[in-house]
Design a protein around this motif. Structure first.
Motif, PDB file in Angstrom:
ATOM      1  N   ILE A 182      87.987  90.754  58.818  1.00  0.00           N
ATOM      2  CA  ILE A 182      89.383  91.085  59.123  1.00  0.00           C
ATOM      3  C   ILE A 182      89.864  90.234  60.292  1.00  0.00           C
ATOM      4  O   ILE A 182      89.178  90.113  61.306  1.00  0.00           O
ATOM      5  N   ASP A 183      91.058  89.644  60.151  1.00  0.00           N
ATOM      6  CA  ASP A 183      91.677  88.905  61.251  1.00  0.00           C
ATOM      7  C   ASP A 183      93.181  89.102  61.185  1.00  0.00           C
ATOM      8  O   ASP A 183      93.670  89.998  60.494  1.00  0.00           O
ATOM      9  N   TYR A 184      93.926  88.238  61.899  1.00  0.00           N
ATOM     10  CA  TYR A 184      95.381  88.420  61.979  1.00  0.00           C
ATOM     11  C   TYR A 184      96.053  88.236  60.621  1.00  0.00           C
ATOM     12  O   TYR A 184      97.187  88.695  60.424  1.00  0.00           O
ATOM     13  N   HIS A 185      95.384  87.578  59.663  1.00  0.00           N
ATOM     14  CA  HIS A 185      95.971  87.377  58.345  1.00  0.00           C
ATOM     15  C   HIS A 185      96.061  88.673  57.542  1.00  0.00           C
ATOM     16  O   HIS A 185      97.070  88.931  56.873  1.00  0.00           O
ATOM     17  N   ASN A 186      94.996  89.484  57.588  1.00  0.00           N
ATOM     18  CA  ASN A 186      94.950  90.673  56.726  1.00  0.00           C
ATOM     19  C   ASN A 186      94.911  91.988  57.491  1.00  0.00           C
ATOM     20  O   ASN A 186      94.668  93.035  56.910  1.00  0.00           O
ATOM     21  N   ILE A 187      95.136  91.940  58.814  1.00  0.00           N
ATOM     22  CA  ILE A 187      95.083  93.158  59.621  1.00  0.00           C
ATOM     23  C   ILE A 187      96.153  94.157  59.181  1.00  0.00           C
ATOM     24  O   ILE A 187      95.934  95.365  59.183  1.00  0.00           O
ATOM     25  N   ASP A 188      97.329  93.652  58.752  1.00  0.00           N
ATOM     26  CA  ASP A 188      98.420  94.537  58.334  1.00  0.00           C
ATOM     27  C   ASP A 188      98.103  95.293  57.050  1.00  0.00           C
ATOM     28  O   ASP A 188      98.616  96.387  56.829  1.00  0.00           O
ATOM     29  N   SER A 189      97.275  94.703  56.194  1.00  0.00           N
ATOM     30  CA  SER A 189      96.999  95.314  54.891  1.00  0.00           C
ATOM     31  C   SER A 189      95.740  96.179  54.898  1.00  0.00           C
ATOM     32  O   SER A 189      95.362  96.727  53.863  1.00  0.00           O
ATOM     33  N   THR A 190      95.094  96.306  56.060  1.00  0.00           N
ATOM     34  CA  THR A 190      93.886  97.130  56.156  1.00  0.00           C
ATOM     35  C   THR A 190      94.256  98.542  56.598  1.00  0.00           C
ATOM     36  O   THR A 190      94.924  98.712  57.620  1.00  0.00           O
ATOM     37  N   PRO A 191      93.869  99.574  55.858  1.00  0.00           N
ATOM     38  CA  PRO A 191      94.223 100.958  56.225  1.00  0.00           C
ATOM     39  C   PRO A 191      93.713 101.324  57.618  1.00  0.00           C
ATOM     40  O   PRO A 191      92.619 100.895  58.008  1.00  0.00           O
ATOM     41  N   ILE A 192      94.498 102.105  58.346  1.00  0.00           N
ATOM     42  CA  ILE A 192      94.121 102.525  59.694  1.00  0.00           C
ATOM     43  C   ILE A 192      92.821 103.327  59.683  1.00  0.00           C
ATOM     44  O   ILE A 192      91.981 103.180  60.575  1.00  0.00           O
ATOM     45  N   GLU A 193      92.618 104.153  58.671  1.00  0.00           N
ATOM     46  CA  GLU A 193      91.380 104.938  58.633  1.00  0.00           C
ATOM     47  C   GLU A 193      90.156 104.029  58.536  1.00  0.00           C
ATOM     48  O   GLU A 193      89.107 104.323  59.117  1.00  0.00           O
ATOM     49  N   ASP A 194      90.293 102.911  57.813  1.00  0.00           N
ATOM     50  CA  ASP A 194      89.190 101.951  57.741  1.00  0.00           C
ATOM     51  C   ASP A 194      88.985 101.255  59.079  1.00  0.00           C
ATOM     52  O   ASP A 194      87.849 101.037  59.517  1.00  0.00           O
ATOM     53  N   LEU A 195      90.084 100.904  59.744  1.00  0.00           N
ATOM     54  CA  LEU A 195      89.984 100.229  61.033  1.00  0.00           C
ATOM     55  C   LEU A 195      89.316 101.121  62.081  1.00  0.00           C
ATOM     56  O   LEU A 195      88.509 100.649  62.888  1.00  0.00           O
TER      57      LEU A 195
END
Length: 283
Positions: free
Chosen positions: A166-179
């Motif tokens: 995960i980086d700045y490219h796909n951070i928006d599309s990663t669910p908060i619960e996963d983060l």
């Protein structure tokens, strides 16, 4: 004897060719949740298990999908496996996987900040890191105002995200619960900066009342002497999107546009929004 030698040479030749073909074959990569990587050939995938063989072997090995984060196939396709349900889900994006980390209570992590040019739709990696670092330092400077929260070290955050792909490219599309599972925190601050750039020309005129000019070989004083200087000006128009999460729930969401259209005006907006967030207490 000669026939036997020829036969032996032929056998060695075919064995060498077979071994070379096997060695040059591109393999599937099985990435486990403990970050170990197995290279082999995947032959079967079910809801609960996968079957694969190691290079040069025909014996099939069975592995439970709960141990698998992702498979990168030799064809270039990737398949990720959902950590919560243990079932597989196809993915062609090549995105990372979720490796759960023990949640540290009252800990907040600062995510990379996508920095997007709205006109070109291009993101800047350098500015994404700079903005993340700026927000991280602002939280550290005000650590007394956000107690009992502790800010997770930026190296730890970025290292865990990198391992998960995960980086700045796909951070928006990663669910908060996963983060939260990946980072092991119960609080997250996420921001995004969108901007456009315009330019314009301004002119400045300087007047002098004591100029002397020549008129038919005679010196004449005049009050009408002036010079005009043209300047090119660049204007930056920012929109800052700012969100905070606690235990996967969004507790704060604001959007702000800086008043001044100057290069670093987005930083003022981040400071403004941080101070008005629910984690900030004036002292």
């Amino acid at each position: 004897m000669k026939i036997k030698k020829v036969a032996a040479l032929l056998i060695l030749f075919f064995v060498s060719v077979f071994s070379f073909a096997q060695g040059g074959k591109k393999l599937d990569k099985i990435i486990k949740r403990d970050y170990t990587i197995i290279e082999g050939t995947v032959s079967k995938i079910s809801d609960k298990t996968i079957e694969y063989s190691l290079p040069g072997e025909t014996l099939l090995i069975v592995l439970d999908v709960s141990q698998i984060a992702r498979i990168d196939f030799a064809s270039g396709r990737s398949q990720t496996f959902d950590v919560s349900q243990g079932s597989s889900s196809a993915s062609s994006t090549g995105s990372g996987y979720v490796a759960a980390t023990e949640i540290k209570q009252n800990t907040i992590a600062v995510l990379p900040v996508p920095f997007l040019n709205s006109d070109t739709q291009q993101s800047s990696e350098e500015m994404a890191k700079f903005a993340q670092n700026d927000m991280y330092n602002k939280l550290l400077d005000k650590s007394g105002n956000i107690a009992p929260l502790t800010v997770q070290d930026l190296r730890t955050t970025n290292s865990l995200l990198s391992k998960a792909g995960i980086d700045y490219h796909n951070i928006d599309s990663t669910p908060i619960e996963d983060l939260e599972k990946i980072l092991g925190v119960d609080n997250i601050v996420a921001a995004k900066v969108s901007y456009t750039i315009n330019s314009g020309t301004t002119s400045t005129t300087y007047n002098s009342g004591n100029a002397t000019i020549s008129n038919n070989d005679k010196k004449v004083k005049t009050n009408d002497y002036s010079t005009t200087t043209a300047n090119n000006q660049v204007y930056y128009y920012y929109t800052v999107y700012f969100d905070m999460y606690k235990n996967t729930s969004k507790i704060y969401s604001q959007t702000r546009k800086p008043f001044l259209a100057i290069k670093d005006s987005w930083m003022e907006s981040v400071q403004y929004l941080l101070k008005r967030s629910p984690i900030y207490v004036k002292k």
